[in-house]
Motif scaffolding. Structure first.
Motif, PDB file in Angstrom:
ATOM      1  N   ILE A 168     -27.755  42.515  57.839  1.00  0.00           N
ATOM      2  CA  ILE A 168     -28.443  41.508  58.654  1.00  0.00           C
ATOM      3  C   ILE A 168     -27.558  40.266  58.654  1.00  0.00           C
ATOM      4  O   ILE A 168     -27.642  39.416  57.761  1.00  0.00           O
ATOM      5  CB  ILE A 168     -29.849  41.186  58.100  1.00  0.00           C
ATOM      6  CG1 ILE A 168     -30.650  42.469  57.865  1.00  0.00           C
ATOM      7  CG2 ILE A 168     -30.593  40.246  59.049  1.00  0.00           C
ATOM      8  CD1 ILE A 168     -31.970  42.265  57.147  1.00  0.00           C
ATOM      9  N   PRO A 169     -26.664  40.146  59.646  1.00  0.00           N
ATOM     10  CA  PRO A 169     -25.693  39.041  59.650  1.00  0.00           C
ATOM     11  C   PRO A 169     -26.323  37.651  59.616  1.00  0.00           C
ATOM     12  O   PRO A 169     -25.784  36.754  58.966  1.00  0.00           O
ATOM     13  CB  PRO A 169     -24.902  39.247  60.938  1.00  0.00           C
ATOM     14  CG  PRO A 169     -25.212  40.609  61.417  1.00  0.00           C
ATOM     15  CD  PRO A 169     -26.500  41.024  60.791  1.00  0.00           C
ATOM     16  N   ALA A 170     -27.453  37.454  60.290  1.00  0.00           N
ATOM     17  CA  ALA A 170     -28.063  36.123  60.347  1.00  0.00           C
ATOM     18  C   ALA A 170     -28.492  35.638  58.968  1.00  0.00           C
ATOM     19  O   ALA A 170     -28.525  34.431  58.711  1.00  0.00           O
ATOM     20  CB  ALA A 170     -29.267  36.141  61.289  1.00  0.00           C
ATOM     21  N   LEU A 171     -28.802  36.569  58.063  1.00  0.00           N
ATOM     22  CA  LEU A 171     -29.230  36.202  56.712  1.00  0.00           C
ATOM     23  C   LEU A 171     -28.125  36.422  55.683  1.00  0.00           C
ATOM     24  O   LEU A 171     -28.321  36.178  54.494  1.00  0.00           O
ATOM     25  CB  LEU A 171     -30.472  36.997  56.314  1.00  0.00           C
ATOM     26  CG  LEU A 171     -31.688  36.797  57.220  1.00  0.00           C
ATOM     27  CD1 LEU A 171     -32.824  37.691  56.772  1.00  0.00           C
ATOM     28  CD2 LEU A 171     -32.121  35.346  57.239  1.00  0.00           C
TER      29      LEU A 171
ATOM     30  N   VAL B 130     -38.676  48.521  63.652  1.00  0.00           N
ATOM     31  CA  VAL B 130     -38.265  47.126  63.674  1.00  0.00           C
ATOM     32  C   VAL B 130     -38.762  46.502  62.375  1.00  0.00           C
ATOM     33  O   VAL B 130     -39.894  46.761  61.963  1.00  0.00           O
ATOM     34  CB  VAL B 130     -38.876  46.390  64.893  1.00  0.00           C
ATOM     35  CG1 VAL B 130     -38.591  44.908  64.837  1.00  0.00           C
ATOM     36  CG2 VAL B 130     -38.371  46.994  66.187  1.00  0.00           C
ATOM     37  N   LEU B 131     -37.937  45.713  61.716  1.00  0.00           N
ATOM     38  CA  LEU B 131     -38.335  45.050  60.476  1.00  0.00           C
ATOM     39  C   LEU B 131     -39.051  43.752  60.834  1.00  0.00           C
ATOM     40  O   LEU B 131     -38.464  42.861  61.435  1.00  0.00           O
ATOM     41  CB  LEU B 131     -37.108  44.766  59.605  1.00  0.00           C
ATOM     42  CG  LEU B 131     -37.343  44.043  58.278  1.00  0.00           C
ATOM     43  CD1 LEU B 131     -38.320  44.802  57.397  1.00  0.00           C
ATOM     44  CD2 LEU B 131     -36.024  43.821  57.568  1.00  0.00           C
ATOM     45  N   ILE B 132     -40.334  43.675  60.469  1.00  0.00           N
ATOM     46  CA  ILE B 132     -41.145  42.500  60.778  1.00  0.00           C
ATOM     47  C   ILE B 132     -41.559  41.868  59.464  1.00  0.00           C
ATOM     48  O   ILE B 132     -42.142  42.536  58.603  1.00  0.00           O
ATOM     49  CB  ILE B 132     -42.371  42.878  61.633  1.00  0.00           C
ATOM     50  CG1 ILE B 132     -41.889  43.513  62.944  1.00  0.00           C
ATOM     51  CG2 ILE B 132     -43.246  41.665  61.884  1.00  0.00           C
ATOM     52  CD1 ILE B 132     -42.979  44.069  63.819  1.00  0.00           C
ATOM     53  N   VAL B 133     -41.225  40.590  59.281  1.00  0.00           N
ATOM     54  CA  VAL B 133     -41.498  39.889  58.030  1.00  0.00           C
ATOM     55  C   VAL B 133     -42.079  38.510  58.307  1.00  0.00           C
ATOM     56  O   VAL B 133     -41.878  37.951  59.384  1.00  0.00           O
ATOM     57  CB  VAL B 133     -40.218  39.752  57.166  1.00  0.00           C
ATOM     58  CG1 VAL B 133     -39.637  41.112  56.823  1.00  0.00           C
ATOM     59  CG2 VAL B 133     -39.187  38.870  57.827  1.00  0.00           C
ATOM     60  N   PRO B 134     -42.807  37.944  57.318  1.00  0.00           N
ATOM     61  CA  PRO B 134     -43.330  36.589  57.492  1.00  0.00           C
ATOM     62  C   PRO B 134     -42.276  35.537  57.157  1.00  0.00           C
ATOM     63  O   PRO B 134     -41.418  35.744  56.296  1.00  0.00           O
ATOM     64  CB  PRO B 134     -44.485  36.536  56.485  1.00  0.00           C
ATOM     65  CG  PRO B 134     -44.101  37.505  55.421  1.00  0.00           C
ATOM     66  CD  PRO B 134     -43.319  38.589  56.106  1.00  0.00           C
ATOM     67  N   GLU B 135     -42.374  34.419  57.837  1.00  0.00           N
ATOM     68  CA  GLU B 135     -41.464  33.300  57.578  1.00  0.00           C
ATOM     69  C   GLU B 135     -41.786  32.674  56.226  1.00  0.00           C
ATOM     70  O   GLU B 135     -42.944  32.522  55.847  1.00  0.00           O
ATOM     71  CB  GLU B 135     -41.642  32.259  58.686  1.00  0.00           C
ATOM     72  CG  GLU B 135     -40.842  30.993  58.484  1.00  0.00           C
ATOM     73  CD  GLU B 135     -41.181  29.930  59.514  1.00  0.00           C
ATOM     74  OE1 GLU B 135     -40.290  29.110  59.781  1.00  0.00           O
ATOM     75  OE2 GLU B 135     -42.312  29.901  60.013  1.00  0.00           O
ATOM     76  N   GLY B 136     -40.742  32.339  55.464  1.00  0.00           N
ATOM     77  CA  GLY B 136     -40.906  31.601  54.225  1.00  0.00           C
ATOM     78  C   GLY B 136     -41.390  32.407  53.032  1.00  0.00           C
ATOM     79  O   GLY B 136     -41.706  31.833  51.999  1.00  0.00           O
ATOM     80  N   LYS B 137     -41.464  33.731  53.132  1.00  0.00           N
ATOM     81  CA  LYS B 137     -41.892  34.572  52.005  1.00  0.00           C
ATOM     82  C   LYS B 137     -40.736  35.483  51.613  1.00  0.00           C
ATOM     83  O   LYS B 137     -40.124  36.112  52.457  1.00  0.00           O
ATOM     84  CB  LYS B 137     -43.109  35.408  52.404  1.00  0.00           C
ATOM     85  CG  LYS B 137     -43.608  36.296  51.270  1.00  0.00           C
ATOM     86  CD  LYS B 137     -44.964  36.875  51.599  1.00  0.00           C
ATOM     87  CE  LYS B 137     -45.460  37.835  50.554  1.00  0.00           C
ATOM     88  NZ  LYS B 137     -45.791  37.272  49.291  1.00  0.00           N
TER      89      LYS B 137
ATOM     90  N   ASP C 267     -30.477  40.560  64.707  1.00  0.00           N
ATOM     91  CA  ASP C 267     -29.929  41.911  64.743  1.00  0.00           C
ATOM     92  C   ASP C 267     -29.824  42.527  63.355  1.00  0.00           C
ATOM     93  O   ASP C 267     -29.557  41.836  62.371  1.00  0.00           O
ATOM     94  CB  ASP C 267     -28.527  41.904  65.369  1.00  0.00           C
ATOM     95  CG  ASP C 267     -28.555  41.537  66.839  1.00  0.00           C
ATOM     96  OD1 ASP C 267     -29.474  42.006  67.546  1.00  0.00           O
ATOM     97  OD2 ASP C 267     -27.671  40.785  67.281  1.00  0.00           O
ATOM     98  N   ILE C 268     -30.009  43.844  63.315  1.00  0.00           N
ATOM     99  CA  ILE C 268     -29.747  44.639  62.116  1.00  0.00           C
ATOM    100  C   ILE C 268     -28.758  45.717  62.536  1.00  0.00           C
ATOM    101  O   ILE C 268     -28.949  46.391  63.548  1.00  0.00           O
ATOM    102  CB  ILE C 268     -31.019  45.294  61.559  1.00  0.00           C
ATOM    103  CG1 ILE C 268     -32.008  44.223  61.102  1.00  0.00           C
ATOM    104  CG2 ILE C 268     -30.683  46.253  60.417  1.00  0.00           C
ATOM    105  CD1 ILE C 268     -33.334  44.784  60.608  1.00  0.00           C
ATOM    106  N   PHE C 269     -27.697  45.879  61.754  1.00  0.00           N
ATOM    107  CA  PHE C 269     -26.663  46.864  62.042  1.00  0.00           C
ATOM    108  C   PHE C 269     -26.502  47.814  60.865  1.00  0.00           C
ATOM    109  O   PHE C 269     -26.865  47.494  59.737  1.00  0.00           O
ATOM    110  CB  PHE C 269     -25.303  46.179  62.258  1.00  0.00           C
ATOM    111  CG  PHE C 269     -25.269  45.209  63.391  1.00  0.00           C
ATOM    112  CD1 PHE C 269     -25.200  45.667  64.700  1.00  0.00           C
ATOM    113  CD2 PHE C 269     -25.290  43.850  63.157  1.00  0.00           C
ATOM    114  CE1 PHE C 269     -25.148  44.764  65.750  1.00  0.00           C
ATOM    115  CE2 PHE C 269     -25.253  42.944  64.196  1.00  0.00           C
ATOM    116  CZ  PHE C 269     -25.182  43.402  65.500  1.00  0.00           C
ATOM    117  N   CYS C 270     -25.874  48.935  61.131  1.00  0.00           N
ATOM    118  CA  CYS C 270     -25.361  49.800  60.072  1.00  0.00           C
ATOM    119  C   CYS C 270     -23.890  49.422  59.936  1.00  0.00           C
ATOM    120  O   CYS C 270     -23.136  49.491  60.905  1.00  0.00           O
ATOM    121  CB  CYS C 270     -25.505  51.275  60.416  1.00  0.00           C
ATOM    122  SG  CYS C 270     -24.825  52.359  59.140  1.00  0.00           S
TER     123      CYS C 270
END
Length: 177
Positions: free
Chosen positions: A102-105, A78-85, A130-133
């Motif tokens: 990553i459709p949301a981004l 799972v890709l885990i990232v901080p907000e705003g960085k 969601d993350i898709f191929c």
């Protein structure tokens, strides 16, 4: 359309030799095309220029899952990232062409065997996405799914420092050899 209509001019006028009209006919479309290219190029440069201090995460696509490797060696599915960085994903593939989407981004980049590619993004809203191929990669292509979890900076710091193998989303680093 009106000036040269068939009703007003049953015999069409020959406009060859009108240098001003011919020049305008060439200059105006050329200016429009060049301005569209300029705007597109500026967008492309912004898309490919990674901000200073971006968090760099390695991504490997493999039939039929994604592996995310963090700077401290921790790996997760799972890709885990901080907000705003800003986050830079260094993308590769072990087997066939995949495409991290990553459709949301609104970001997408191909993962090609033997070629390192990258994309960057700035997640401004906490949540799970969601993350898709996005490239057909085999019979289980539709199952090549993952998640992006955007955490608050403090929460991400705790996860990054403390998520040991066995924690949600974490898996042990691969043996090199």
């Amino acid at each position: 359309v009106i000036r040269y209509s068939r009703k007003r001019n049953p015999v069409p006028a020959d406009i060859r030799g009108n240098g001003l009209l011919e020049a305008a006919w060439m200059v105006i479309p050329t200016a429009i095309a060049l301005s569209m290219f300029y705007v597109g190029w500026q967008s492309y440069i912004a898309l490919r220029t990674v901000p200073e201090g971006a968090l760099q995460i390695g991504v490997v696509g493999e039939s039929f899952f994604w592996t995310f490797t963090y700077p401290n060696g921790k790996q997760a599915d799972v890709l885990i990232v901080p907000e705003g960085k800003p986050v830079k994903l260094n993308i590769g593939s072990r087997d066939v062409i995949h495409s991290l989407f990553i459709p949301a981004l609104r970001v997408k980049e191909d993962a090609v065997p033997g070629i390192q590619t990258y994309l960057w993004f700035l997640a401004e809203k906490m949540g799970t996405f969601d993350i898709f191929c996005a490239e057909y990669c085999g019979l289980r292509h539709s199952a090549m799914l993952s998640k992006l979890e955007v955490l608050g900076v403090e929460e991400y710091g705790k996860w990054y420092a403390g998520a040991a193998p066995g924690a949600p989303g974490a898996k042990p680093p691969e043996a090199k050899g």
